[in-house]
Design a protein around this motif. Structure first.
Motif, short mmCIF file in Angstrom:
data_model
loop_
_atom_site.label_atom_id
_atom_site.label_comp_id
_atom_site.label_asym_id
_atom_site.label_seq_id
_atom_site.Cartn_x
_atom_site.Cartn_y
_atom_site.Cartn_z
N MET A 63 17.65 9.75 1.82
CA MET A 63 16.41 9.64 2.35
C MET A 63 15.95 8.16 1.73
SD MET A 63 14.90 13.56 1.47
CE MET A 63 15.47 14.83 2.48
N ALA A 64 16.12 7.91 0.44
CA ALA A 64 15.55 6.63 0.09
C ALA A 64 16.23 5.36 0.80
CB ALA A 64 15.79 6.35 -1.40
N ARG A 65 17.53 5.40 0.90
CA ARG A 65 18.10 4.40 1.75
C ARG A 65 17.66 4.42 3.26
NH1 ARG A 65 24.11 5.95 1.79
NH2 ARG A 65 23.21 7.45 3.58
N GLU A 66 17.29 5.58 3.68
CA GLU A 66 16.55 5.51 5.08
C GLU A 66 15.02 4.96 4.93
OE1 GLU A 66 17.14 6.31 8.90
OE2 GLU A 66 18.68 7.00 7.37
N GLY A 67 14.75 4.50 3.92
CA GLY A 67 13.40 3.65 3.78
C GLY A 67 12.10 4.94 3.92
N LEU A 68 12.29 6.11 3.69
CA LEU A 68 11.23 7.02 3.80
C LEU A 68 10.48 6.95 2.59
CD1 LEU A 68 13.10 10.26 4.64
CD2 LEU A 68 11.80 8.82 6.15
N GLN A 69 9.12 6.99 2.73
CA GLN A 69 8.13 6.46 1.66
C GLN A 69 7.33 7.86 1.28
OE1 GLN A 69 7.85 3.55 0.01
NE2 GLN A 69 9.58 3.00 1.21
N PRO A 70 6.72 8.15 0.22
CA PRO A 70 5.98 9.11 -0.09
C PRO A 70 4.89 9.62 1.13
CG PRO A 70 6.19 8.04 -2.21
CD PRO A 70 6.94 7.22 -0.91
N GLY A 71 4.67 10.64 1.70
CA GLY A 71 3.74 11.28 2.71
C GLY A 71 4.39 11.16 3.93
N ASP A 72 5.69 10.64 4.18
CA ASP A 72 6.52 10.73 5.29
C ASP A 72 6.87 12.13 5.48
OD1 ASP A 72 6.20 8.12 5.96
OD2 ASP A 72 8.11 7.51 5.21
N ARG A 73 7.12 12.67 6.81
CA ARG A 73 7.30 13.94 6.97
C ARG A 73 9.04 14.31 7.27
NH1 ARG A 73 2.10 13.45 5.84
NH2 ARG A 73 0.66 14.42 7.38
N VAL A 74 9.58 15.28 6.70
CA VAL A 74 10.83 15.54 6.82
C VAL A 74 10.78 17.02 7.47
CG1 VAL A 74 13.05 16.00 5.82
CG2 VAL A 74 11.41 13.98 4.71
N ALA A 75 11.66 17.08 8.65
CA ALA A 75 11.49 18.28 9.29
C ALA A 75 12.81 19.11 8.96
CB ALA A 75 11.32 18.27 10.82
N ILE A 76 12.66 20.41 8.84
CA ILE A 76 13.92 21.39 8.43
C ILE A 76 14.07 22.08 9.63
CG2 ILE A 76 15.21 22.55 6.95
CD1 ILE A 76 13.69 21.37 4.61
N VAL A 99 8.22 19.57 6.68
CA VAL A 99 7.85 20.47 7.97
C VAL A 99 8.73 21.47 8.36
CG1 VAL A 99 7.02 20.40 10.43
CG2 VAL A 99 6.64 18.52 8.71
N PRO A 100 8.90 22.79 7.92
CA PRO A 100 9.78 23.84 8.22
C PRO A 100 9.70 24.37 9.80
CG PRO A 100 7.83 24.85 6.93
CD PRO A 100 7.73 23.41 7.03
N LEU A 101 10.71 24.28 10.49
CA LEU A 101 10.64 24.72 11.64
C LEU A 101 11.51 25.89 11.87
CD1 LEU A 101 11.20 21.11 13.44
CD2 LEU A 101 9.19 22.41 13.08
N ARG A 120 9.77 11.58 10.28
CA ARG A 120 10.82 10.71 10.26
C ARG A 120 12.10 11.02 10.48
NH1 ARG A 120 9.39 5.84 7.88
NH2 ARG A 120 11.60 5.36 8.51
N LEU A 121 12.10 12.29 9.83
CA LEU A 121 13.75 12.76 9.61
C LEU A 121 13.82 14.24 9.99
CD1 LEU A 121 16.57 12.52 8.52
CD2 LEU A 121 15.70 13.25 6.23
N LEU A 122 14.56 14.69 10.93
CA LEU A 122 14.90 15.84 10.96
C LEU A 122 16.33 16.61 10.59
CD1 LEU A 122 14.61 18.65 12.69
CD2 LEU A 122 15.49 17.48 14.75
N VAL A 123 16.37 17.52 10.00
CA VAL A 123 17.80 17.89 9.37
C VAL A 123 18.15 19.34 10.21
CG1 VAL A 123 19.17 18.58 7.65
CG2 VAL A 123 17.59 16.82 7.16
N LEU A 232 13.37 31.19 6.08
CA LEU A 232 12.50 30.18 5.01
C LEU A 232 11.51 29.54 5.64
CD1 LEU A 232 15.78 29.22 3.00
CD2 LEU A 232 13.63 30.11 2.05
N SER A 233 11.51 29.16 6.88
CA SER A 233 10.37 28.39 7.85
C SER A 233 9.17 29.29 7.49
CB SER A 233 10.88 28.14 9.19
OG SER A 233 11.34 29.35 9.69
N HIS A 234 9.18 30.42 7.07
CA HIS A 234 7.77 31.27 7.05
C HIS A 234 7.38 31.30 5.63
CE1 HIS A 234 5.10 34.61 7.16
NE2 HIS A 234 4.99 34.56 8.31
N ALA A 235 6.07 31.10 5.45
CA ALA A 235 5.46 30.99 4.10
C ALA A 235 6.02 32.15 3.22
CB ALA A 235 4.07 30.87 4.17
N LEU A 236 6.14 33.32 3.68
CA LEU A 236 6.47 34.49 2.73
C LEU A 236 7.83 34.32 2.20
CD1 LEU A 236 5.93 37.26 1.87
CD2 LEU A 236 6.97 38.17 3.70
#
Length: 339
Positions: A63-76, A99-101, A120-123, A232-236
């Motif tokens: 993630m750091a190599r990708e240039g992601l900075q604090p506050g950037d969104r990562v979707a799963i 951002v859980p999907l 910025r990133l989707l896994v 796991l995308s659900h808060a419960l």
């Protein structure tokens, strides 16, 4: 039983969610954290807390190599698996916003949430979901990197990179950089039944407080094994089936599917199951169905096993006497309970 709950009220120990993993590794590095089924080998295998932390460190390096900075969104967008935890912890430890999907959500919903959150990133770990997103790739723009947790190259070619190619080979230490518990940790999107989904903003402290206060009323122990099947995308499930067991040092097993839930229950013998009423109703209905053809004596034994089993459970929690259960259980266990 020895409780493994962490004291998150101590500000010098747990500021943010990444501290949960740091503290858990410090306390029980070699204890089993997760059980997962390997479909290619048809076996269950385990991961320790130290191993999960090392994998999270690898994701952080990428993630750091990708240039992601604090506050950037990562979707799963993945099914329940220990890699979900590794990606989540990696992002949270770097101050990124997760951002859980839902793993099988409609492509239109996924695209909207990715664009709305400016991810910025989707896994992702499912070929079908990747294929469904393909017609919308131009809408998502070039700023979104898609990393697929797959064994084979996806048909979409260069627009998607395999995780095994993206992640560094060398091990990396897990980093926890967040020092403000009120910093934004995640955007959880609502179902959108009354319009477009809304991103609910939750801080590190929001989720830590939920898990900690749940443990105050329903204790979990290091000897406990959670069976996780709600998304796991659900808060419960994310709070009670992921952060809470990490806080307590409990183990988590990821069910293979809803269809095989009954088999997984028998194989793994979990002590904790977080569910919704519909699942319990299905289990109860199946038991009642099987009892319809049983003899009167067997039905009475099952009814007695339910009463005694509940009393034994309460006794194990320090609530009431287990004398009657201890006397009758050697008979009821082989005749009813084990079956």
């Amino acid at each position: 039983m020895k409780r493994g709950t962490l004291d998150i009220t101590a500000p010098w120990r747990v500021f943010a969610l990444g501290d949960l993993l740091k503290e858990r590794v410090r306390e029980t590095p070699h204890s089993v954290a997760y059980h997962q089924y390997d479909e290619s080998l048809a076996v269950w295998y385990t991961m320790t807390w130290a191993e999960v932390a090392r994998e999270a460190g690898r994701w952080q390096a990428a993630m750091a190599r990708e240039g992601l900075q604090p506050g950037d969104r990562v979707a799963i967008q993945m099914r329940n698996r220990w890699e979900w935890v590794a990606v989540d912890m990696a992002a949270l430890g770097l101050g990124l916003v997760v951002v859980p999907l839902y793993s099988h959500d409609r492509a239109e919903n996924v695209v909207y949430m990715l664009k709305n959150s400016e991810a910025r990133l989707l896994v992702i770990d499912d070929t079908a979901s990747l294929t469904a997103l393909q017609p919308y790739r131009s809408e998502l723009g070039s700023a979104l990197r898609i990393v697929a947790l797959l064994n084979t190259e996806p048909e979409s070619g260069g627009e998607v990179i395999l995780a095994r190619q993206w992640l560094p080979e060398a091990a990396h230490s897990f980093q926890q950089t967040v020092r403000d518990g009120y910093q934004l940790a995640t955007l959880i999107y609502t179902s959108g039944t009354t319009g477009r989904p809304k991103g609910v903003m939750l801080s590190h402290r929001n989720l830590l407080a939920d898990a900690f206060n749940a443990l105050r009323y329903v204790p979990a122990y290091r000897e406990d094994l959670f069976l996780s099947f709600l998304p796991l995308s659900h808060a419960l499930e994310r709070t009670a089936g992921y952060y809470l067991p990490m806080m307590a040092g409990s183990q988590v097993a990821y069910a293979r599917s809803i269809a095989t839930l009954g088999e997984d229950l028998v194989t793994l013998r979990p002590t904790v199951l977080i569910s919704v009423p519909r699942i319990y109703e299905r289990i109860h209905a199946e038991v009642e169905k099987r009892l319809q053809g049983a003899s009167w004596a067997m039905r009475q034994l099952v009814a007695l096993a339910q009463v005694i089993g509940w009393r034994r459970f309460l006794s194990q929690q320090g609530k009431g006497s287990g004398l009657l259960g201890n006397l009758l259980w050697p008979l009821l266990d082989p005749l009813v309970a084990r079956r």
